[in-house]
Design a protein around this motif. Sequence first.
Motif, PDB file in Angstrom:
ATOM      1  N   PRO A   2      -5.346  -0.850  -0.045  1.00  0.00           N
ATOM      2  CA  PRO A   2      -5.118  -2.025  -0.877  1.00  0.00           C
ATOM      3  C   PRO A   2      -5.477  -3.328  -0.155  1.00  0.00           C
ATOM      4  CG  PRO A   2      -3.223  -0.569  -0.944  1.00  0.00           C
ATOM      5  CD  PRO A   2      -4.146  -0.052   0.105  1.00  0.00           C
ATOM      6  N   LYS A   3      -5.895  -4.315  -0.942  1.00  0.00           N
ATOM      7  CA  LYS A   3      -6.258  -5.616  -0.371  1.00  0.00           C
ATOM      8  C   LYS A   3      -5.060  -6.307   0.260  1.00  0.00           C
ATOM      9  CE  LYS A   3     -10.015  -6.525  -3.567  1.00  0.00           C
ATOM     10  NZ  LYS A   3     -10.521  -7.408  -4.621  1.00  0.00           N
ATOM     11  N   ALA A   4      -3.867  -6.028  -0.232  1.00  0.00           N
ATOM     12  CA  ALA A   4      -2.659  -6.697   0.254  1.00  0.00           C
ATOM     13  C   ALA A   4      -2.255  -6.242   1.655  1.00  0.00           C
ATOM     14  CB  ALA A   4      -1.504  -6.460  -0.715  1.00  0.00           C
ATOM     15  N   TRP A   5      -2.836  -5.168   2.143  1.00  0.00           N
ATOM     16  CA  TRP A   5      -2.466  -4.677   3.466  1.00  0.00           C
ATOM     17  C   TRP A   5      -3.054  -5.559   4.554  1.00  0.00           C
ATOM     18  CZ3 TRP A   5      -2.937   1.371   3.816  1.00  0.00           C
ATOM     19  CH2 TRP A   5      -1.976   1.938   2.988  1.00  0.00           C
ATOM     20  N   SER A   6      -2.257  -5.843   5.565  1.00  0.00           N
ATOM     21  CA  SER A   6      -2.714  -6.636   6.712  1.00  0.00           C
ATOM     22  C   SER A   6      -3.448  -5.725   7.698  1.00  0.00           C
ATOM     23  CB  SER A   6      -1.506  -7.271   7.399  1.00  0.00           C
ATOM     24  OG  SER A   6      -0.702  -6.259   7.996  1.00  0.00           O
ATOM     25  N   ALA A   7      -3.983  -6.338   8.730  1.00  0.00           N
ATOM     26  CA  ALA A   7      -4.656  -5.567   9.782  1.00  0.00           C
ATOM     27  C   ALA A   7      -3.663  -4.609  10.444  1.00  0.00           C
ATOM     28  CB  ALA A   7      -5.262  -6.510  10.814  1.00  0.00           C
ATOM     29  N   LYS A   8      -2.426  -5.059  10.612  1.00  0.00           N
ATOM     30  CA  LYS A   8      -1.384  -4.206  11.190  1.00  0.00           C
ATOM     31  C   LYS A   8      -1.150  -2.977  10.309  1.00  0.00           C
ATOM     32  CE  LYS A   8       3.555  -4.032  11.874  1.00  0.00           C
ATOM     33  NZ  LYS A   8       4.794  -4.605  11.416  1.00  0.00           N
ATOM     34  N   ASP A   9      -1.095  -3.192   9.001  1.00  0.00           N
ATOM     35  CA  ASP A   9      -0.875  -2.086   8.070  1.00  0.00           C
ATOM     36  C   ASP A   9      -2.017  -1.070   8.150  1.00  0.00           C
ATOM     37  OD1 ASP A   9       1.451  -3.353   7.131  1.00  0.00           O
ATOM     38  OD2 ASP A   9       0.340  -4.409   5.566  1.00  0.00           O
ATOM     39  N   LYS A  10      -3.234  -1.581   8.246  1.00  0.00           N
ATOM     40  CA  LYS A  10      -4.402  -0.700   8.329  1.00  0.00           C
ATOM     41  C   LYS A  10      -4.381   0.129   9.615  1.00  0.00           C
ATOM     42  CE  LYS A  10      -7.126  -3.715   5.434  1.00  0.00           C
ATOM     43  NZ  LYS A  10      -8.210  -4.693   5.346  1.00  0.00           N
ATOM     44  N   GLU A  31      -3.371  11.505   4.138  1.00  0.00           N
ATOM     45  CA  GLU A  31      -3.572  10.182   3.557  1.00  0.00           C
ATOM     46  C   GLU A  31      -2.357   9.754   2.745  1.00  0.00           C
ATOM     47  OE1 GLU A  31      -7.214  10.343   1.351  1.00  0.00           O
ATOM     48  OE2 GLU A  31      -8.426  10.541   3.169  1.00  0.00           O
ATOM     49  N   GLU A  32      -1.780  10.685   2.003  1.00  0.00           N
ATOM     50  CA  GLU A  32      -0.595  10.361   1.196  1.00  0.00           C
ATOM     51  C   GLU A  32       0.580   9.962   2.088  1.00  0.00           C
ATOM     52  OE1 GLU A  32       2.531  12.362  -1.985  1.00  0.00           O
ATOM     53  OE2 GLU A  32       0.794  13.518  -1.346  1.00  0.00           O
ATOM     54  N   ILE A  33       0.821  10.741   3.129  1.00  0.00           N
ATOM     55  CA  ILE A  33       1.928  10.448   4.042  1.00  0.00           C
ATOM     56  C   ILE A  33       1.712   9.094   4.718  1.00  0.00           C
ATOM     57  CG2 ILE A  33       3.022  11.159   6.218  1.00  0.00           C
ATOM     58  CD1 ILE A  33       2.535  14.084   5.286  1.00  0.00           C
ATOM     59  N   ALA A  34       0.487   8.825   5.146  1.00  0.00           N
ATOM     60  CA  ALA A  34       0.185   7.563   5.814  1.00  0.00           C
ATOM     61  C   ALA A  34       0.405   6.378   4.876  1.00  0.00           C
ATOM     62  CB  ALA A  34      -1.247   7.573   6.337  1.00  0.00           C
ATOM     63  N   ALA A  35      -0.074   6.484   3.653  1.00  0.00           N
ATOM     64  CA  ALA A  35       0.087   5.387   2.690  1.00  0.00           C
ATOM     65  C   ALA A  35       1.558   5.166   2.352  1.00  0.00           C
ATOM     66  CB  ALA A  35      -0.702   5.680   1.419  1.00  0.00           C
ATOM     67  N   ARG A  36       2.297   6.243   2.171  1.00  0.00           N
ATOM     68  CA  ARG A  36       3.722   6.111   1.870  1.00  0.00           C
ATOM     69  C   ARG A  36       4.472   5.467   3.038  1.00  0.00           C
ATOM     70  NH1 ARG A  36       6.171   9.557  -2.278  1.00  0.00           N
ATOM     71  NH2 ARG A  36       4.514  10.470  -3.523  1.00  0.00           N
ATOM     72  N   THR A  37       4.093   5.816   4.252  1.00  0.00           N
ATOM     73  CA  THR A  37       4.737   5.251   5.435  1.00  0.00           C
ATOM     74  C   THR A  37       4.488   3.753   5.519  1.00  0.00           C
ATOM     75  OG1 THR A  37       4.505   7.348   6.612  1.00  0.00           O
ATOM     76  CG2 THR A  37       4.877   5.375   7.954  1.00  0.00           C
ATOM     77  N   VAL A  38       3.244   3.344   5.323  1.00  0.00           N
ATOM     78  CA  VAL A  38       2.909   1.919   5.382  1.00  0.00           C
ATOM     79  C   VAL A  38       3.640   1.169   4.272  1.00  0.00           C
ATOM     80  CG1 VAL A  38       1.063   0.217   5.111  1.00  0.00           C
ATOM     81  CG2 VAL A  38       0.678   2.271   6.491  1.00  0.00           C
ATOM     82  N   ASN A  39       3.625   1.702   3.063  1.00  0.00           N
ATOM     83  CA  ASN A  39       4.285   1.020   1.952  1.00  0.00           C
ATOM     84  C   ASN A  39       5.796   0.936   2.152  1.00  0.00           C
ATOM     85  OD1 ASN A  39       1.968   0.401   0.512  1.00  0.00           O
ATOM     86  ND2 ASN A  39       1.941   2.384  -0.501  1.00  0.00           N
ATOM     87  N   LYS A  40       6.373   1.960   2.756  1.00  0.00           N
ATOM     88  CA  LYS A  40       7.808   1.943   3.050  1.00  0.00           C
ATOM     89  C   LYS A  40       8.133   0.808   4.020  1.00  0.00           C
ATOM     90  CE  LYS A  40      11.450   4.910   4.929  1.00  0.00           C
ATOM     91  NZ  LYS A  40      11.735   6.228   5.501  1.00  0.00           N
ATOM     92  N   GLU A  41       7.320   0.646   5.050  1.00  0.00           N
ATOM     93  CA  GLU A  41       7.531  -0.429   6.018  1.00  0.00           C
ATOM     94  C   GLU A  41       7.343  -1.798   5.375  1.00  0.00           C
ATOM     95  OE1 GLU A  41       8.648  -0.405   9.231  1.00  0.00           O
ATOM     96  OE2 GLU A  41       9.071   1.685   8.743  1.00  0.00           O
ATOM     97  N   ARG A  42       6.342  -1.924   4.501  1.00  0.00           N
ATOM     98  CA  ARG A  42       6.113  -3.199   3.813  1.00  0.00           C
ATOM     99  C   ARG A  42       7.308  -3.557   2.935  1.00  0.00           C
ATOM    100  NH1 ARG A  42       2.123  -3.792   0.264  1.00  0.00           N
ATOM    101  NH2 ARG A  42       1.915  -5.972   0.801  1.00  0.00           N
ATOM    102  N   ARG A  43       7.861  -2.570   2.224  1.00  0.00           N
ATOM    103  CA  ARG A  43       9.047  -2.823   1.392  1.00  0.00           C
ATOM    104  C   ARG A  43      10.225  -3.234   2.252  1.00  0.00           C
ATOM    105  NH1 ARG A  43       7.322   1.595  -1.324  1.00  0.00           N
ATOM    106  NH2 ARG A  43       8.702   2.964  -0.166  1.00  0.00           N
TER     107      ARG A  43
END
Length: 57
Positions: A2-10, A31-43
């Motif tokens: 997603p565009k909203a992800w920062s460099a840290k998120d990537k 990929e699913e686990i990685a995306a869920r992990t990043v989104n969990k941290e963002r929340r």
Amino acid sequence: MPKAWSAKDKRQYKHVKESELDQGRGADRAEEIAARTVNKERRKEGRTKEQKSSSDE
């Protein structure tokens, strides 16, 4: 990603995905686990938009 992800998120996404692949997970699951992990941290950090629930309307 997603565009909203920062460099840290990537970076976190890439690291988690590689780790999951190393543990023998399939590419799609990694990929699913990685995306869920990043989104969990963002929340957790409050960096996401709140989504309206259907009961609010």
